[in-house]
Design an enzyme around this catalytic site. Structure first.
Site, mmCIF file in Angstrom:
data_model
loop_
_atom_site.group_PDB
_atom_site.id
_atom_site.type_symbol
_atom_site.label_atom_id
_atom_site.label_comp_id
_atom_site.label_asym_id
_atom_site.label_seq_id
_atom_site.Cartn_x
_atom_site.Cartn_y
_atom_site.Cartn_z
ATOM 1 N N VAL A 64 5.332 -41.117 5.329
ATOM 2 C CA VAL A 64 6.479 -41.719 4.645
ATOM 3 C C VAL A 64 7.823 -41.380 5.299
ATOM 4 O O VAL A 64 8.858 -41.877 4.865
ATOM 5 C CB VAL A 64 6.516 -41.358 3.136
ATOM 6 C CG1 VAL A 64 5.386 -42.030 2.390
ATOM 7 C CG2 VAL A 64 6.519 -39.853 2.920
ATOM 8 N N SER A 143 14.051 -30.796 -6.232
ATOM 9 C CA SER A 143 13.666 -29.380 -6.327
ATOM 10 C C SER A 143 14.832 -28.596 -6.880
ATOM 11 O O SER A 143 16.000 -29.007 -6.736
ATOM 12 C CB SER A 143 13.324 -28.849 -4.927
ATOM 13 O OG SER A 143 13.281 -27.440 -4.933
ATOM 14 N N TYR A 155 15.913 -28.208 3.672
ATOM 15 C CA TYR A 155 15.246 -28.576 2.403
ATOM 16 C C TYR A 155 16.289 -28.712 1.298
ATOM 17 O O TYR A 155 16.257 -29.685 0.520
ATOM 18 C CB TYR A 155 14.225 -27.498 2.046
ATOM 19 C CG TYR A 155 13.351 -27.791 0.844
ATOM 20 C CD1 TYR A 155 12.194 -28.556 0.962
ATOM 21 C CD2 TYR A 155 13.657 -27.267 -0.408
ATOM 22 C CE1 TYR A 155 11.377 -28.815 -0.130
ATOM 23 C CE2 TYR A 155 12.843 -27.512 -1.509
ATOM 24 C CZ TYR A 155 11.708 -28.278 -1.368
ATOM 25 O OH TYR A 155 10.888 -28.521 -2.451
ATOM 26 N N ILE A 188 6.104 -24.085 -8.338
ATOM 27 C CA ILE A 188 4.872 -24.613 -8.911
ATOM 28 C C ILE A 188 3.697 -24.174 -8.031
ATOM 29 O O ILE A 188 3.816 -24.186 -6.793
ATOM 30 C CB ILE A 188 4.931 -26.167 -8.973
ATOM 31 C CG1 ILE A 188 6.220 -26.656 -9.638
ATOM 32 C CG2 ILE A 188 3.691 -26.728 -9.670
ATOM 33 C CD1 ILE A 188 6.435 -26.202 -11.069
HETATM 34 P P1 NAP Z 1 1.662 -29.964 -1.510
HETATM 35 O O1 NAP Z 1 0.569 -29.520 -2.408
HETATM 36 O O2 NAP Z 1 1.822 -29.325 -0.187
HETATM 37 O O3 NAP Z 1 1.565 -31.563 -1.329
HETATM 38 C C1 NAP Z 1 2.420 -32.248 -0.483
HETATM 39 C C2 NAP Z 1 1.940 -33.686 -0.410
HETATM 40 O O4 NAP Z 1 2.831 -34.446 0.405
HETATM 41 C C3 NAP Z 1 0.565 -33.828 0.197
HETATM 42 O O5 NAP Z 1 -0.130 -34.833 -0.495
HETATM 43 C C4 NAP Z 1 0.852 -34.290 1.626
HETATM 44 O O6 NAP Z 1 -0.274 -35.017 2.118
HETATM 45 C C5 NAP Z 1 2.079 -35.153 1.398
HETATM 46 N N1 NAP Z 1 2.919 -35.327 2.585
HETATM 47 C C6 NAP Z 1 3.579 -34.374 3.289
HETATM 48 N N2 NAP Z 1 4.230 -34.917 4.318
HETATM 49 C C7 NAP Z 1 3.987 -36.253 4.267
HETATM 50 C C8 NAP Z 1 4.368 -37.354 5.071
HETATM 51 N N3 NAP Z 1 5.152 -37.202 6.146
HETATM 52 N N4 NAP Z 1 3.933 -38.592 4.736
HETATM 53 C C9 NAP Z 1 3.135 -38.772 3.652
HETATM 54 N N5 NAP Z 1 2.746 -37.763 2.853
HETATM 55 C C10 NAP Z 1 3.158 -36.518 3.164
HETATM 56 O O7 NAP Z 1 3.088 -29.791 -2.208
HETATM 57 P P2 NAP Z 1 3.599 -29.856 -3.725
HETATM 58 O O8 NAP Z 1 4.020 -28.489 -4.079
HETATM 59 O O9 NAP Z 1 2.670 -30.593 -4.587
HETATM 60 O O10 NAP Z 1 4.944 -30.694 -3.488
HETATM 61 C C11 NAP Z 1 5.140 -32.013 -3.970
HETATM 62 C C12 NAP Z 1 6.637 -32.277 -4.061
HETATM 63 O O11 NAP Z 1 7.216 -31.368 -4.991
HETATM 64 C C13 NAP Z 1 7.400 -32.077 -2.744
HETATM 65 O O12 NAP Z 1 8.384 -33.068 -2.613
HETATM 66 C C14 NAP Z 1 8.052 -30.721 -2.928
HETATM 67 O O13 NAP Z 1 9.208 -30.556 -2.159
HETATM 68 C C15 NAP Z 1 8.351 -30.764 -4.415
HETATM 69 N N6 NAP Z 1 8.548 -29.449 -5.007
HETATM 70 C C16 NAP Z 1 7.539 -28.519 -4.998
HETATM 71 C C17 NAP Z 1 7.766 -27.274 -5.578
HETATM 72 C C18 NAP Z 1 6.707 -26.209 -5.611
HETATM 73 O O14 NAP Z 1 7.029 -25.058 -5.972
HETATM 74 N N7 NAP Z 1 5.457 -26.500 -5.278
HETATM 75 C C19 NAP Z 1 9.018 -26.972 -6.153
HETATM 76 C C20 NAP Z 1 10.006 -27.946 -6.145
HETATM 77 C C21 NAP Z 1 9.759 -29.181 -5.575
HETATM 78 P P3 NAP Z 1 -0.623 -35.137 3.698
HETATM 79 O O15 NAP Z 1 -0.400 -33.779 4.293
HETATM 80 O O16 NAP Z 1 -2.040 -35.588 3.722
HETATM 81 O O17 NAP Z 1 0.310 -36.167 4.228
#
Ligand code: NAP
Length: 218
Positions: A64, A143, A155, A188
């Site tokens: 994306v 975030s 970020y 998370i």
């Molecule tokens: P995660 O488990 O690492 O999942 C990240 C997802 O994004 C995966 O499905 C990955 O799939 C996909 N992705 C990454 N780069 C991509 C790209 N270039 N094109 C298409 N897909 C891509 O992370 P998560 O913690 O669930 O994070 C989800 C969202 O929440 C993110 O935007 C993150 O910044 C936000 N967030 C997370 C936290 C936290 O503490 N976990 C806190 C605040 C905000 P592929 O690798 O297969 O592409």
């Protein structure tokens, strides 16, 4: 149950963490789904799980951060379902948490492209269809780092921009039936935070525990 019956939802980053749980809950609520991520094998596992709940699901392997890939996602969604009711811009990557003086410019570009441009690209492609339908809901995952700006600099900048773009689109489309909102999660428990070390992160969490993907997905 059935809060999303008859809807078509795109969820990016749907093969892991918050996006995967979002896809599962949307399927429970009756939404047909367009699942997006780069790793198709992991996406197919979520597709099978959601399809077993009785909704129609397609998976699109796409990066994306690339505009043409976002165009492909929306084309495949329209070809399969003829409309898009909901877009969840969730795909994202974490930062390296380095001081600005030690950030490589390539890395800055990469984080901005994945965490910021993707949201712009996907909204730009989806909104014409929502405009025609006079209806739609966009949810952008920002975030807490985009609010407090205490994560890595790229970020923090990208996630703050997600909030700014969300407000701008909400204002542009106010009163048209199209809503645009952002969620700014704290820490998370997902693959993203596991890589960073949960114990290290917990020191910054007043609640004393990690949030669960379910709490954001709902
Ligand atoms: P995660 O488990 O690492 O999942 C990240 C997802 O994004 C995966 O499905 C990955 O799939 C996909 N992705 C990454 N780069 C991509 C790209 N270039 N094109 C298409 N897909 C891509 O992370 P998560 O913690 O669930 O994070 C989800 C969202 O929440 C993110 O935007 C993150 O910044 C936000 N967030 C997370 C936290 C936290 O503490 N976990 C806190 C605040 C905000 P592929 O690798 O297969 O592409």
């Amino acid at each position: 149950m059935d809060r999303l019956k008859g809807k078509v939802s795109i969820v990016t980053g749907a093969n892991s963490g918050i996006g995967k749980r979002t896809a599962e809950i949307f399927a429970d609520e009756g939404s047909d789904l367009v699942l997006v991520a780069r790793r198709l094998d992991k996406l197919k596992e979520v597709e099978a799980e959601c399809a077993a709940k009785g909704v129609k699901v397609i998976s699109v392997s796409a990066d994306v951060s690339i505009y043409e890939d976002c165009q492909k996602v929306v084309k495949e969604a329209i070809d399969a379902f003829g409309k898009i009711d909901v877009l969840v811009n969730n795909a994202g990557i974490a930062d390296k948490h380095r001081p600005i003086t030690r950030i490589e410019n390539d890395w800055w570009d990469h984080v901005i492209q994945v965490d910021q441009y993707s949201v712009y690209y996907m909204m730009k492609e989806v909104l014409p269809y929502m405009e025609k339908a006079h209806s739609g809901s966009i949810v952008n995952i920002s975030s807490i780092g985009g609010v407090g700006c205490n994560a890595g600099i790229s970020y923090s900048a990208a996630k703050a921009a997600v909030i700014a773009m969300t407000k701008n689109v909400a204002i542009q489309f106010a009163g048209t039936g199209i809503r645009c909102n952002a969620i700014a999660p704290g820490f998370i428990a997902t693959d993203m935070t596991e890589k960073q070390g949960e114990n290290k992160l917990l020191a910054f969490v007043p609640l004393g525990r990690m949030g669960q993907p379910e709490e954001i997905a709902q």
